[in-house]
Scaffold this active site. Structure first.
Site, PDB file in Angstrom:
ATOM      1  N   ARG A  58      32.151  39.087  35.359  1.00 30.31           N
ATOM      2  CA  ARG A  58      33.135  39.709  36.251  1.00 30.31           C
ATOM      3  C   ARG A  58      34.255  40.388  35.455  1.00 30.31           C
ATOM      4  O   ARG A  58      34.902  41.294  35.956  1.00 30.31           O
ATOM      5  CB  ARG A  58      33.766  38.644  37.169  1.00 30.31           C
ATOM      6  CG  ARG A  58      32.858  38.176  38.293  1.00 30.31           C
ATOM      7  CD  ARG A  58      33.476  36.996  39.031  1.00 30.31           C
ATOM      8  NE  ARG A  58      34.769  37.250  39.632  1.00 30.31           N
ATOM      9  CZ  ARG A  58      34.984  37.835  40.806  1.00 30.31           C
ATOM     10  NH1 ARG A  58      33.950  38.246  41.514  1.00 30.31           N
ATOM     11  NH2 ARG A  58      36.186  38.006  41.283  1.00 30.31           N
ATOM     12  N   ARG A 106      37.816  45.269  26.703  1.00 34.93           N
ATOM     13  CA  ARG A 106      38.119  46.686  26.436  1.00 34.93           C
ATOM     14  C   ARG A 106      38.660  46.875  25.030  1.00 34.93           C
ATOM     15  O   ARG A 106      39.419  46.035  24.542  1.00 34.93           O
ATOM     16  CB  ARG A 106      39.154  47.201  27.440  1.00 34.93           C
ATOM     17  CG  ARG A 106      38.690  47.096  28.882  1.00 34.93           C
ATOM     18  CD  ARG A 106      39.411  48.112  29.743  1.00 34.93           C
ATOM     19  NE  ARG A 106      39.097  47.892  31.136  1.00 34.93           N
ATOM     20  CZ  ARG A 106      39.904  47.270  31.985  1.00 34.93           C
ATOM     21  NH1 ARG A 106      41.087  46.841  31.585  1.00 34.93           N
ATOM     22  NH2 ARG A 106      39.543  47.107  33.228  1.00 34.93           N
ATOM     23  N   ARG A 165      34.169  24.854  45.368  1.00 36.16           N
ATOM     24  CA  ARG A 165      35.464  24.465  44.813  1.00 36.16           C
ATOM     25  C   ARG A 165      36.520  24.779  45.857  1.00 36.16           C
ATOM     26  O   ARG A 165      36.420  25.777  46.580  1.00 36.16           O
ATOM     27  CB  ARG A 165      35.789  25.265  43.542  1.00 36.16           C
ATOM     28  CG  ARG A 165      34.819  25.080  42.420  1.00 36.16           C
ATOM     29  CD  ARG A 165      34.807  23.698  41.850  1.00 36.16           C
ATOM     30  NE  ARG A 165      36.003  23.422  41.039  1.00 36.16           N
ATOM     31  CZ  ARG A 165      36.251  22.226  40.501  1.00 36.16           C
ATOM     32  NH1 ARG A 165      35.421  21.201  40.703  1.00 36.16           N
ATOM     33  NH2 ARG A 165      37.330  22.052  39.757  1.00 36.16           N
ATOM     34  N   ARG A 179      46.614  28.841  37.263  1.00 34.01           N
ATOM     35  CA  ARG A 179      47.462  30.035  37.189  1.00 34.01           C
ATOM     36  C   ARG A 179      48.678  29.861  38.101  1.00 34.01           C
ATOM     37  O   ARG A 179      48.700  28.982  38.964  1.00 34.01           O
ATOM     38  CB  ARG A 179      46.700  31.303  37.573  1.00 34.01           C
ATOM     39  CG  ARG A 179      46.032  31.246  38.935  1.00 34.01           C
ATOM     40  CD  ARG A 179      45.226  32.519  39.182  1.00 34.01           C
ATOM     41  NE  ARG A 179      44.563  32.455  40.479  1.00 34.01           N
ATOM     42  CZ  ARG A 179      43.837  33.420  41.007  1.00 34.01           C
ATOM     43  NH1 ARG A 179      43.655  34.538  40.335  1.00 34.01           N
ATOM     44  NH2 ARG A 179      43.272  33.290  42.186  1.00 34.01           N
ATOM     45  N   GLU A 187      48.418  26.892  41.072  1.00 28.56           N
ATOM     46  CA  GLU A 187      47.094  26.802  41.697  1.00 28.56           C
ATOM     47  C   GLU A 187      46.230  25.773  40.967  1.00 28.56           C
ATOM     48  O   GLU A 187      46.044  25.880  39.756  1.00 28.56           O
ATOM     49  CB  GLU A 187      46.473  28.198  41.618  1.00 28.56           C
ATOM     50  CG  GLU A 187      45.287  28.415  42.484  1.00 28.56           C
ATOM     51  CD  GLU A 187      44.901  29.901  42.506  1.00 28.56           C
ATOM     52  OE1 GLU A 187      45.785  30.780  42.616  1.00 28.56           O
ATOM     53  OE2 GLU A 187      43.706  30.174  42.396  1.00 28.56           O
ATOM     54  N   TYR A 201      29.881  34.376  46.337  1.00 28.79           N
ATOM     55  CA  TYR A 201      31.267  34.740  46.060  1.00 28.79           C
ATOM     56  C   TYR A 201      31.408  36.246  46.244  1.00 28.79           C
ATOM     57  O   TYR A 201      30.836  37.017  45.493  1.00 28.79           O
ATOM     58  CB  TYR A 201      31.647  34.336  44.631  1.00 28.79           C
ATOM     59  CG  TYR A 201      33.105  34.584  44.373  1.00 28.79           C
ATOM     60  CD1 TYR A 201      34.059  34.058  45.239  1.00 28.79           C
ATOM     61  CD2 TYR A 201      33.534  35.349  43.319  1.00 28.79           C
ATOM     62  CE1 TYR A 201      35.399  34.299  45.037  1.00 28.79           C
ATOM     63  CE2 TYR A 201      34.878  35.585  43.103  1.00 28.79           C
ATOM     64  CZ  TYR A 201      35.802  35.058  43.975  1.00 28.79           C
ATOM     65  OH  TYR A 201      37.136  35.291  43.788  1.00 28.79           O
ATOM     66  N   ASP A 249      33.829  39.724  46.817  1.00 31.06           N
ATOM     67  CA  ASP A 249      35.126  40.387  46.872  1.00 31.06           C
ATOM     68  C   ASP A 249      35.256  41.060  48.243  1.00 31.06           C
ATOM     69  O   ASP A 249      34.263  41.300  48.930  1.00 31.06           O
ATOM     70  CB  ASP A 249      35.220  41.442  45.757  1.00 31.06           C
ATOM     71  CG  ASP A 249      35.414  40.787  44.386  1.00 31.06           C
ATOM     72  OD1 ASP A 249      35.971  39.676  44.336  1.00 31.06           O
ATOM     73  OD2 ASP A 249      35.000  41.391  43.372  1.00 31.06           O
TER      74      ASP A 249
HETATM   75  N1  UDP Z   1      38.397  33.074  33.380  1.00 35.87           N
HETATM   76  C1  UDP Z   1      38.909  32.346  32.319  1.00 35.87           C
HETATM   77  N2  UDP Z   1      40.188  32.577  31.928  1.00 35.87           N
HETATM   78  C2  UDP Z   1      40.998  33.445  32.549  1.00 35.87           C
HETATM   79  C3  UDP Z   1      40.490  34.193  33.628  1.00 35.87           C
HETATM   80  C4  UDP Z   1      39.185  33.994  34.023  1.00 35.87           C
HETATM   81  O1  UDP Z   1      38.222  31.512  31.770  1.00 35.87           O
HETATM   82  O2  UDP Z   1      42.171  33.570  32.142  1.00 35.87           O
HETATM   83  C5  UDP Z   1      36.998  32.829  33.788  1.00 35.87           C
HETATM   84  C6  UDP Z   1      36.899  31.793  34.906  1.00 35.87           C
HETATM   85  O3  UDP Z   1      35.728  31.016  34.698  1.00 35.87           O
HETATM   86  C7  UDP Z   1      36.768  32.648  36.142  1.00 35.87           C
HETATM   87  C8  UDP Z   1      35.940  33.820  35.618  1.00 35.87           C
HETATM   88  O4  UDP Z   1      36.420  34.020  34.275  1.00 35.87           O
HETATM   89  O5  UDP Z   1      36.113  31.970  37.192  1.00 35.87           O
HETATM   90  C9  UDP Z   1      36.059  35.096  36.407  1.00 35.87           C
HETATM   91  O6  UDP Z   1      37.414  35.502  36.456  1.00 35.87           O
HETATM   92  P1  UDP Z   1      38.028  36.149  37.761  1.00 35.87           P
HETATM   93  O7  UDP Z   1      39.410  36.567  37.477  1.00 35.87           O
HETATM   94  O8  UDP Z   1      37.059  37.131  38.303  1.00 35.87           O
HETATM   95  O9  UDP Z   1      38.092  34.861  38.689  1.00 35.87           O
HETATM   96  P2  UDP Z   1      38.260  34.720  40.242  1.00 35.87           P
HETATM   97  O10 UDP Z   1      38.543  36.072  40.853  1.00 35.87           O
HETATM   98  O11 UDP Z   1      36.932  34.190  40.608  1.00 35.87           O
HETATM   99  O12 UDP Z   1      39.366  33.732  40.407  1.00 35.87           O
END
Ligand code: UDP
Length: 382
Positions: free
Chosen positions: A172, A176, A248, A278, A299, A347, A349
């Protein structure tokens, strides 16, 4: 003309209800909550006036012109770019991993080509086809960046070792080799100026649609309708007869304060020792507004129990085995269509949810017109 019951008032059912209402069908939408918009629900805080994303941050982003036009028809969007920061071992970095992250983390002044060469040296190129999250990380960013940004966060988020999780979760996020720190790579991105709930209310505002909030589904309702659109959990339609699909859930710790707490909408905490994943500070999701006070949420992620709100489908091997059994049952149903994140156990979006809802509504409408059997499951859930 069909009489249709939509269970759940999130984007999936709202879009399907609207599209079918436009074709002359008569729709009742029920939701057990006191508001529409499902987990996208936004509400102004009584104390501060800040627009809160009640079930966690939602940022609208898409490459799909049709979906972008659709949401803009029902509400105005303000420009918004999600620029996430990440705290790791006492330092603050930019996410997703970009040239700034790489230079800061390794204390270098690389240009894009040098950074790419450097990361390739960190990466484990012996992994040809990464299957697990950990393999994906080792293959594309190497162990130092993996441990700094992904290992701890992912363990907290999913409650599992990253080597037990699929590579798709990490895919996901982009890596870059320039200074673009936009969290998303999509063409369109924005935030609804009056919140998501207003958009969903506008979608549902049609003479052929009745919305009953605070209303739980009961099987006895079904006989009054020609068809049911089910956006509640797939396994709940079948009374969990094979057991529960794993999710979850999230707990939010809300804090109201003066001023600016963190100077950004989202900051991730990547270290395993910090119990939350976060912090989101919601006034930064509406940068065109001015607020003296602030509201932020820590969170916490944990396994979803029976009475919790399901957020993220876990989709490990045992869940997928269970899912196959429920999909087989679903395919034998005639008068119900399963939609959305909970109804198809994926999951999704927001943009994908809306795109799929538009396709589903079209197919349903064609089937109704031709008096054909309606398929209960349109998407490959595997
Ligand atoms: N992830 C991580 N560290 C971060 C952000 C994301 O390890 O700082 C991992 C985490 O396993 C997460 C996945 O990358 O579920 C996908 O990130 P995304 O931001 O898409 O998570 P979501 O939108 O599912 O909260």
């Amino acid at each position: 003309m069909k009489k249709i019951l939509c269970v759940g008032a999130g984007f999936s059912c709202a879009v399907i209800a609207r599209e079918l209402a436009e074709k002359g069908h008569v729709i009742t939408v029920i939701d057990q909550r006191s508001h529409v918009a499902g987990n996208c629900h936004t509400q102004r805080d009584d104390e501060t006036g800040i627009m809160l994303h009640v079930y966690g941050p939602h940022i609208f982003h898409t490459d799909n012109q049709e979906v972008w036009d659709y949401v803009n028809k029902y509400g105005e969007f303000e420009p918004f770019v999600n620029r996430v920061k990440a705290v790791s071992k006492g330092s603050v970095y930019s996410l997703p991993i970009n040239l700034h992250t790489i230079n800061q983390f390794f204390n270098k002044q690389f240009n894009p080509k040098q950074a790419q060469e450097w990361i390739e040296k960190q990466a484990d190129l012996s992994i040809e086809e990464p299957v697990t999250f950990e393999e994906q990380a080792m293959r594309f960013i190497g162990k130092d960046l993996y441990h700094a940004f992904f290992y701890g966060y992912t363990k907290k988020q999913w409650g599992l070792e990253p080597k037990e999780l699929p590579a798709s979760i990490l895919k996901r996020l982009p890596v870059r080799f320039n200074y673009d720190d936009n969290y998303f790579s999509h063409r369109f991105q924005g935030m609804p100026s009056k919140g998501y709930t207003k958009i969903v209310e506008n979608i549902l505002n049609h003479k052929n649609i009745t919305v009953d909030l605070n209303t739980c589904f009961d099987k006895s309702m079904v006989s009054q309708y020609d068809h049911v659109i089910w956006s509640a959990p797939l396994d709940s339609w079948f009374d969990y007869q094979y057991g529960r699909l794993g999710y979850r859930t999230l707990d939010f710790e809300k804090v109201t304060d003066e001023g600016d707490f963190q100077g950004n909408a989202v900051i991730n905490y990547c270290d395993q020792e910090i119990p939350f994943t976060r912090i989101s500070e919601h006034k930064h999701f509406s940068p065109w507004e001015h607020h003296e006070k602030t509201v932020y949420y820590k969170e916490f992620s944990r396994l979803c129990a029976e009475n919790d709100i399901p957020y993220y489908p876990i989709r490990l091997i045992n869940d997928k085995d269970l899912l196959v059994k429920y999909v087989e049952l679903a395919q034998q149903e005639n008068d119900v269509t399963f939609v959305g994140r909970l109804g198809t156990y994926r999951y999704l979006d927001m943009d994908i949810t809306i795109a799929e809802a538009l396709v589903t509504a079209k197919k349903l409408s064609e089937s109704f017109e031709l008096n054909q059997k309606v398929q209960s499951f349109y998407y490959d859930p595997i």
